[in-house]
Enzyme design. Structure first.
Site, PDB file in Angstrom:
ATOM      1  N   CYS A  73     117.490  92.261  48.416  1.00  0.00           N
ATOM      2  CA  CYS A  73     116.521  93.122  47.735  1.00  0.00           C
ATOM      3  C   CYS A  73     116.848  94.591  47.973  1.00  0.00           C
ATOM      4  O   CYS A  73     116.581  95.120  49.059  1.00  0.00           O
ATOM      5  CB  CYS A  73     115.108  92.804  48.222  1.00  0.00           C
ATOM      6  SG  CYS A  73     113.855  93.869  47.504  1.00  0.00           S
ATOM      7  N   CYS A  87     113.751  96.850  48.488  1.00  0.00           N
ATOM      8  CA  CYS A  87     113.140  96.713  49.820  1.00  0.00           C
ATOM      9  C   CYS A  87     113.975  97.417  50.884  1.00  0.00           C
ATOM     10  O   CYS A  87     113.438  98.063  51.781  1.00  0.00           O
ATOM     11  CB  CYS A  87     113.015  95.245  50.232  1.00  0.00           C
ATOM     12  SG  CYS A  87     112.422  94.157  48.943  1.00  0.00           S
ATOM     13  N   ASP A  88     115.298  97.270  50.829  1.00  0.00           N
ATOM     14  CA  ASP A  88     116.149  97.676  51.963  1.00  0.00           C
ATOM     15  C   ASP A  88     117.090  98.843  51.676  1.00  0.00           C
ATOM     16  O   ASP A  88     117.735  99.349  52.595  1.00  0.00           O
ATOM     17  CB  ASP A  88     117.010  96.482  52.420  1.00  0.00           C
ATOM     18  CG  ASP A  88     116.145  95.308  52.870  1.00  0.00           C
ATOM     19  OD1 ASP A  88     115.039  95.575  53.384  1.00  0.00           O
ATOM     20  OD2 ASP A  88     116.561  94.156  52.702  1.00  0.00           O
TER      21      ASP A  88
END
Ligand code: NDP
Length: 305
Positions: free
Chosen positions: A133, A136-137
């Site tokens: 992701c 997300c990261d």
């Protein structure tokens, strides 16, 4: 006492939330059970430019609007991981976490999870440099060098997103041609931070505490080489989550649920929508269509039963 709903929708992605909106408007007592965050994969998509009505919108914003709309018309939403669905007589029981709920009809829209590269080091370094992701990261990779595995829409779109942070993004794809939409390919090719390793597969991920190196193999020359990377983002497709309905639904050779034109499975009253179903195009636009179809079909089914 177990609560009884007219309709339980498993999955709060675009198809599940749309089904919730339509079912609520049809005055069905409706519960949506979502495993993690409403919007599902859409919620962690940076930008959508092909969802009609919005020239450009983040997946997070579109998810929030869809959730609000479903709630507005009365759909309840709870968090829970659905493990099993059973049908006894005319009643379905949906088991999630350590609870269960009964329903007269079910729309199964549980979506899919990222496919793993299944190479040594992938599991060990997940969360330590291996990610599925970018939204997300991605911010953890400011000024670092990352590899993105895959040649589809997800891979290229996530690679573009990662250029906001990373110093260099290398797309590693197993063929010489990319699968992604041409318009996304053009955008990627214009981005000076993005490089390619084509006809190449990843064979190993290594490091000490965090990812440091990967090994790749050129599938044409069979030459194996080692390269330094700080992160590896894997986008090689998604696996549908079908095990809770095994036995109740027929699956295709690709492991997707086969439905008729009203979205119904082989079990009367059990409908399926979105990425879990066998179909040609997996887009937010097609998922919402599935959700609407299933909700209207469920309403008709309930009126007859
Ligand atoms: P896709 O299945 O479209 O692409 C997966 C990519 O990973 C392909 O390039 C495939 O290679 C490669 N791949 C598959 N398995 C392996 C493996 N074991 N090892 C190495 N490489 C592998 O998945 P996506 O996640 O990209 O997209 C899923 C769906 O979502 C698609 O329908 C897509 O159109 C849609 N989507 C649309 C977006 C949009 O903005 N329009 C954004 C994101 C997704 P090969 O090409 O050789 O098969």
């Amino acid at each position: 006492m177990t609560a009884v709903y007219d309709l339980v929708i498993v999955g709060g992605g675009p198809s599940g939330l749309t089904a919730g909106l339509y079912a609520g408007r049809a005055m069905l007592k409706t519960l949506i059970i979502e495993r993690a965050i409403t919007g599902g994969l859409m919620a962690v998509t940076d930008k959508l430019e092909n969802y009609p009505g919005h020239e450009s919108i983040t997946g997070g914003d579109l998810s929030a609007i869809m959730e609000k709309q479903a709630r507005k018309f009365g759909a309840e939403i709870v968090t829970g991981d659905t493990s099993k669905i059973e049908k006894n007589g005319a009643v379905f029981t949906v088991f999630y976490d350590n609870k269960n709920v009964e329903a007269r009809a079910v729309i199964y829209a549980a979506g899919s999870v990222p496919r793993k590269a299944t190479v040594p080091g992938e599991k060990e370094f997940t969360g330590k440099g291996v990610s599925y992701c970018a939204v997300c990261d991605g911010a953890f990779y400011r000024n670092l060098r990352v590899a993105v595995i895959g040649g589809g829409d997800s891979s290229l779109k996530e690679a573009l997103f990662l250029t906001k942070f990373a110093s260099e993004v290398v797309i590693i794809h197993r063929r010489g041609e990319l699968r992604a939409e041409k318009i996304i390919q053009e955008e990627v090719k214009k981005n000076s931070k993005i490089k390619f390793m084509l006809d190449t597969v990843i064979t190993e991920i290594s490091g000490t505490d965090f990812v440091e190196k990967i090994k790749v193999k050129n599938v044409k020359t069979e030459v194996i080489s080692e390269h330094s990377f700080d992160g590896v983002f894997v986008f090689i497709g998604y696996e549908p989550q079908v095990s809770p309905v095994s036995g109740l639904a027929e699956l295709s050779a690709r492991g997707r649920i086969i439905v008729d034109k009203s979205g119904e499975t082989k079990t009367p009253g059990l409908f399926a929508a979105g990425d879990v179903t066998e179909k040609l195009v997996n887009q937010v636009a097609t998922a919402v269509g599935d959700g609407a179809t299933c909700a209207v079909a469920a309403e008709h089914y309930l009126a007859k039963s």
